[in-house]
Design a protein around this motif. Sequence first.
Motif, PDB file in Angstrom:
ATOM      1  N   ILE A 148       0.898  -1.338   0.104  1.00  8.89           N
ATOM      2  CA  ILE A 148       0.131  -0.065   0.129  1.00  8.89           C
ATOM      3  C   ILE A 148       0.853   1.357   0.017  1.00  8.89           C
ATOM      4  CG2 ILE A 148      -1.648   1.262   1.325  1.00  8.89           C
ATOM      5  CD1 ILE A 148      -2.827  -1.146  -0.195  1.00  8.89           C
ATOM      6  N   LYS A 149       1.831   1.210   0.815  1.00  6.88           N
ATOM      7  CA  LYS A 149       2.896   2.525   0.908  1.00  6.88           C
ATOM      8  C   LYS A 149       3.571   2.739  -0.591  1.00  6.88           C
ATOM      9  CE  LYS A 149       3.652   2.102   5.716  1.00  6.88           C
ATOM     10  NZ  LYS A 149       4.592   1.742   6.850  1.00  6.88           N
ATOM     11  N   TRP A 150       3.557   1.594  -1.239  1.00  6.00           N
ATOM     12  CA  TRP A 150       4.161   2.066  -2.571  1.00  6.00           C
ATOM     13  C   TRP A 150       3.332   2.879  -3.540  1.00  6.00           C
ATOM     14  CZ3 TRP A 150       5.162  -3.887  -4.010  1.00  6.00           C
ATOM     15  CH2 TRP A 150       6.128  -4.359  -3.437  1.00  6.00           C
ATOM     16  N   HIS A 151       2.263   3.027  -3.069  1.00  9.57           N
ATOM     17  CA  HIS A 151       1.250   3.848  -3.918  1.00  9.57           C
ATOM     18  C   HIS A 151       0.988   5.137  -3.366  1.00  9.57           C
ATOM     19  CE1 HIS A 151       0.483  -0.329  -5.025  1.00  9.57           C
ATOM     20  NE2 HIS A 151      -0.183   0.084  -6.465  1.00  9.57           N
ATOM     21  N   PHE A 152       1.630   5.507  -2.315  1.00 13.08           N
ATOM     22  CA  PHE A 152       1.654   6.991  -1.674  1.00 13.08           C
ATOM     23  C   PHE A 152       2.835   7.830  -1.720  1.00 13.08           C
ATOM     24  CE2 PHE A 152      -1.871   4.798   0.468  1.00 13.08           C
ATOM     25  CZ  PHE A 152      -2.887   5.842   0.482  1.00 13.08           C
ATOM     26  N   ILE A 153       2.611   9.072  -1.815  1.00 15.99           N
ATOM     27  CA  ILE A 153       3.765   9.902  -1.836  1.00 15.99           C
ATOM     28  C   ILE A 153       3.313  10.901  -0.659  1.00 15.99           C
ATOM     29  CG2 ILE A 153       5.136  11.774  -2.905  1.00 15.99           C
ATOM     30  CD1 ILE A 153       4.844  10.361  -5.370  1.00 15.99           C
ATOM     31  N   PRO A 154       4.409  11.191   0.168  1.00 13.16           N
ATOM     32  CA  PRO A 154       3.859  11.953   1.343  1.00 13.16           C
ATOM     33  C   PRO A 154       3.331  13.502   1.072  1.00 13.16           C
ATOM     34  CG  PRO A 154       5.967  11.607   1.596  1.00 13.16           C
ATOM     35  CD  PRO A 154       5.562  10.926   0.301  1.00 13.16           C
ATOM     36  N   ASN A 155       3.628  13.729   0.145  1.00 12.64           N
ATOM     37  CA  ASN A 155       3.260  15.189  -0.365  1.00 12.64           C
ATOM     38  C   ASN A 155       2.416  15.375  -1.539  1.00 12.64           C
ATOM     39  OD1 ASN A 155       5.458  14.440  -1.767  1.00 12.64           O
ATOM     40  ND2 ASN A 155       6.609  16.423  -1.864  1.00 12.64           N
ATOM     41  N   GLU A 156       1.853  16.523  -1.802  1.00  3.85           N
ATOM     42  CA  GLU A 156       0.964  16.666  -3.017  1.00  3.85           C
ATOM     43  C   GLU A 156       1.827  16.580  -4.308  1.00  3.85           C
ATOM     44  OE1 GLU A 156      -2.632  19.758  -3.939  1.00  3.85           O
ATOM     45  OE2 GLU A 156      -2.681  18.821  -2.065  1.00  3.85           O
ATOM     46  N   VAL A 157       1.435  15.971  -5.217  1.00  2.00           N
ATOM     47  CA  VAL A 157       2.097  16.107  -6.554  1.00  2.00           C
ATOM     48  C   VAL A 157       1.213  15.822  -7.782  1.00  2.00           C
ATOM     49  CG1 VAL A 157       4.024  14.934  -7.959  1.00  2.00           C
ATOM     50  CG2 VAL A 157       4.243  14.928  -5.474  1.00  2.00           C
ATOM     51  N   PHE A 158       1.237  17.107  -8.614  1.00  2.00           N
ATOM     52  CA  PHE A 158       0.791  16.909  -9.910  1.00  2.00           C
ATOM     53  C   PHE A 158       1.334  16.072 -10.857  1.00  2.00           C
ATOM     54  CE2 PHE A 158      -1.036  20.860  -7.870  1.00  2.00           C
ATOM     55  CZ  PHE A 158      -2.478  20.751  -8.144  1.00  2.00           C
ATOM     56  N   SER A 159       0.636  15.589 -11.675  1.00  2.00           N
ATOM     57  CA  SER A 159       1.318  14.771 -12.773  1.00  2.00           C
ATOM     58  C   SER A 159       2.496  15.561 -14.000  1.00  2.00           C
ATOM     59  CB  SER A 159       0.205  13.979 -13.839  1.00  2.00           C
ATOM     60  OG  SER A 159      -0.533  15.227 -14.425  1.00  2.00           O
ATOM     61  N   THR A 160       2.122  16.749 -14.014  1.00  2.00           N
ATOM     62  CA  THR A 160       3.209  17.675 -14.628  1.00  2.00           C
ATOM     63  C   THR A 160       4.402  17.832 -13.743  1.00  2.00           C
ATOM     64  OG1 THR A 160       2.111  19.589 -13.497  1.00  2.00           O
ATOM     65  CG2 THR A 160       1.371  18.788 -15.652  1.00  2.00           C
ATOM     66  N   GLN A 161       4.313  17.383 -12.338  1.00  2.00           N
ATOM     67  CA  GLN A 161       5.793  17.519 -11.581  1.00  2.00           C
ATOM     68  C   GLN A 161       6.567  16.262 -11.511  1.00  2.00           C
ATOM     69  OE1 GLN A 161       3.207  18.680  -8.123  1.00  2.00           O
ATOM     70  NE2 GLN A 161       5.001  20.098  -7.771  1.00  2.00           N
ATOM     71  N   LEU A 162       5.971  15.004 -12.326  1.00  2.00           N
ATOM     72  CA  LEU A 162       6.607  13.938 -12.588  1.00  2.00           C
ATOM     73  C   LEU A 162       7.339  13.812 -13.634  1.00  2.00           C
ATOM     74  CD1 LEU A 162       3.738  11.667 -11.541  1.00  2.00           C
ATOM     75  CD2 LEU A 162       5.553  12.146 -10.044  1.00  2.00           C
ATOM     76  N   GLU A 163       8.573  13.510 -13.392  1.00  2.00           N
ATOM     77  CA  GLU A 163       9.843  13.737 -14.506  1.00  2.00           C
ATOM     78  C   GLU A 163       9.999  12.383 -15.190  1.00  2.00           C
ATOM     79  OE1 GLU A 163      12.844  16.402 -13.194  1.00  2.00           O
ATOM     80  OE2 GLU A 163      11.461  17.931 -12.306  1.00  2.00           O
ATOM     81  N   ASP A 164      10.377  12.377 -16.277  1.00  2.00           N
ATOM     82  CA  ASP A 164      11.168  11.325 -16.881  1.00  2.00           C
ATOM     83  C   ASP A 164      12.481  10.656 -16.299  1.00  2.00           C
ATOM     84  OD1 ASP A 164      11.045   9.101 -18.837  1.00  2.00           O
ATOM     85  OD2 ASP A 164      12.397  10.103 -20.095  1.00  2.00           O
ATOM     86  N   ASN A 165      12.333   9.436 -15.888  1.00  2.00           N
ATOM     87  CA  ASN A 165      13.743   8.956 -15.217  1.00  2.00           C
ATOM     88  C   ASN A 165      13.844   9.252 -13.677  1.00  2.00           C
ATOM     89  OD1 ASN A 165      14.741   7.497 -17.411  1.00  2.00           O
ATOM     90  ND2 ASN A 165      15.422   9.096 -18.439  1.00  2.00           N
TER      91      ASN A 165
END
Length: 134
Positions: A59-76
Amino acid sequence: MKIFLFLQLVELSGLETSLTYADGFTIFVPTNEAFGDLDVSRFEELSDPQNRAELQEFIKWHFIPNEVFSTQLEDNQVIEVEGDKKIQISADMGNTNVTIGGASIIRPDIKTSDGMMHLIKGVIRPIDDVTRML
């Protein structure tokens, strides 16, 4: 799209209360269909009350402790999780196709009262060695 299976696993994990009081987190929620890619015996193993610690890790693999928009996710980009495992992010130019731990984000940036939710097609699978993925 239904997400009942993941919610059932969250409840079985005992993490539901902790997540209720968390503020500003991001959750990557697999659809019920996403669990079709998971071996039936693996799902049964995760659902077994004797394997609660393993389920909590899943379950924890599916959580990030802060709010992240998809545009903030970067390749690699790499996210480190418990147990010295890593989750690889892949994104194309413009972040129209983003995967996290091998699961494609199919409905990004769903604002919730406590943070951000992204629906994913697949379950997140961390690895021990990121160089295997590159």
